[in-house]
Design an enzyme around this catalytic site. Structure first.
Site, PDB file in Angstrom:
ATOM      1  N   ASP A  77      75.117  53.359  11.870  1.00 56.79           N
ATOM      2  CA  ASP A  77      74.898  53.212  10.433  1.00 56.79           C
ATOM      3  C   ASP A  77      73.828  52.177  10.116  1.00 56.79           C
ATOM      4  O   ASP A  77      73.437  51.362  10.953  1.00 56.79           O
ATOM      5  CB  ASP A  77      76.205  52.850   9.716  1.00 56.79           C
ATOM      6  CG  ASP A  77      76.790  51.514  10.181  1.00 56.79           C
ATOM      7  OD1 ASP A  77      76.740  51.238  11.400  1.00 56.79           O
ATOM      8  OD2 ASP A  77      77.288  50.763   9.330  1.00 56.79           O
ATOM      9  N   GLU A 132      79.472  49.742  10.941  1.00 59.17           N
ATOM     10  CA  GLU A 132      79.359  48.348  11.388  1.00 59.17           C
ATOM     11  C   GLU A 132      78.887  47.435  10.264  1.00 59.17           C
ATOM     12  O   GLU A 132      79.207  46.242  10.254  1.00 59.17           O
ATOM     13  CB  GLU A 132      78.388  48.263  12.570  1.00 59.17           C
ATOM     14  CG  GLU A 132      78.361  46.910  13.279  1.00 59.17           C
ATOM     15  CD  GLU A 132      77.363  45.921  12.671  1.00 59.17           C
ATOM     16  OE1 GLU A 132      77.424  44.738  13.023  1.00 59.17           O
ATOM     17  OE2 GLU A 132      76.516  46.338  11.851  1.00 59.17           O
TER      18      GLU A 132
END
Length: 359
Positions: A77, A132
């Site tokens: 991400d 994350e």
């Protein structure tokens, strides 16, 4: 957000071109599915890997019976894009775009090694995970530690976080506390009838201003602690003496302190005040004395420094797996509108990791 038509990932592309392809998959936290699907499809096409999936986290493993197993891990991400997708390569060999530094260049190196090294000198586990960049409870690696800790069994781990091509050992721990201060509300025209809570917070700020943060050497790396006010809340209206105020303090602590020790230290600094813990995460020791870590540091150029900040190496530490941060991106460019990475840095990172895994 620009739309992206899912296309297969070509793992024969060089690492920089593969980085560009990854950047062109918008994958803001919570929206990684298309990229996770493409990563899974590409890895399942490799006969030397066993591939598993949990949500939008993909784990692929060799099973060669080597004496040692190493994890290469990276998150899929990014933070929200800022008119910086699709990627752009300029004439100076700089690749621009959201995630180039943090950390799709690192993910590209992982994928290149997964495809290009069917028989490394160590068994490898590749971990690609989601979420994350948001709150810890959504973190895909945390979910894997809970749901499938056996997938993460290893002797050593390399987290491909941006480190500018330098090994960064361990990470700091972090905690935040809220320190409320009371007062008596009154009309500001008759302030002598009240007690100003914002004024009463001044001694809290004074203690912070006078605080001398500790520096500590751990395995040859110097960690620098920090204790800082990061928010202050208070005030009722423009004509009211406030009766409540609170200061939020963030403590970044060296990994030789436990979370309990760190909190006890903060309570000692603010003795006499009520200290409310709002969140906490442990640090991680460098683990550079482990033979695999020492070999990796040598292969990566022989130097190492402390990691300032918290990263998911702490999650590996809780599993008993020593871990370091190492990736081609520059951490100072992470999350910026002008985020970029040098093509040469991506190639250098792949070359050094490949050398370590084939020596």
């Amino acid at each position: 957000m620009p739309e992206h038509t899912p296309t297969p990932l070509d793992l024969t592309l060089d690492a920089a071109a593969l980085t560009a392809a990854l950047v062109d998959f918008p994958s803001v936290s919570g929206g990684e599915k298309a990229l996770a699907d493409a990563v899974e499809e590409a890895l399942r096409a490799l006969p030397h890997l066993t591939v598993d999936r949990d949500g939008d986290a993909i784990v692929a493993r060799t099973d060669l019976g080597r004496d040692e197993r190493v994890i290469l891990a990276g998150h899929l991400d990014t933070v929200p894009i800022a008119d910086n997708v699709p990627s752009r390569l300029d004439a100076d060999g700089i690749l621009w775009g959201c995630g180039t530094s943090d950390m799709k260049s690192g993910v590209a190196v992982q994928l290149r090694i997964a495809a290009g090294l069917p028989a490394p000198n160590r068994d490898l586990t590749f971990v690609f995970y989601d979420n994350e960049e948001v709150e810890a409870e959504r973190n895909g690696l945390l979910r894997l530690t809970r749901n499938h800790p056996e997938w993460l069994a290893a002797d050593f781990a390399v987290l491909m976080e941006p480190s500018d091509g330098v090994v960064e050992g361990g990470c700091q721990g972090t905690l935040r506390v809220r320190i409320p201060v009371g007062g008596v509300r009154a009309h500001s025209a008759r302030s002598w009838l009240g007690e100003n809570a914002i004024h009463a917070a001044a001694p809290v700020l004074a203690r912070l201003a006078d605080y001398v943060p500790r520096r500590v050497d751990i395995e040859g790396l110097e960690y620098r602690e920090g204790l800082n006010a990061v928010a202050i809340e208070g005030g009722v209206a423009g004509n009211v003496v406030p009766d409540a105020c609170a200061v939020t303090v963030n403590f970044r602590f060296a990994p030789d302190r436990s979370e309990e020790q760190a909190l006890a230290h903060v309570r000692e600094v603010f003795d006499g005040y009520h200290v409310e813990l709002t969140d906490t995460a442990p640090g991680a020791l460098p683990g550079l004395s482990h033979p695999a870590a020492a070999a990796f540091v040598a292969a990566a150029g022989g130097g190492a420094r402390a990691k300032f900040g918290w990263t998911d190496v702490a999650r590996f530490s809780t599993l008993g797996v020593p871990a370091v941060n190492y990736g081609p991106g520059d951490p100072n460019l992470a999350h910026k509108r002008d985020e970029h990475v040098a093509v040469r840095a991506v190639h250098d990172c792949e070359t050094r990791l490949t050398g370590w895994l084939t020596a």
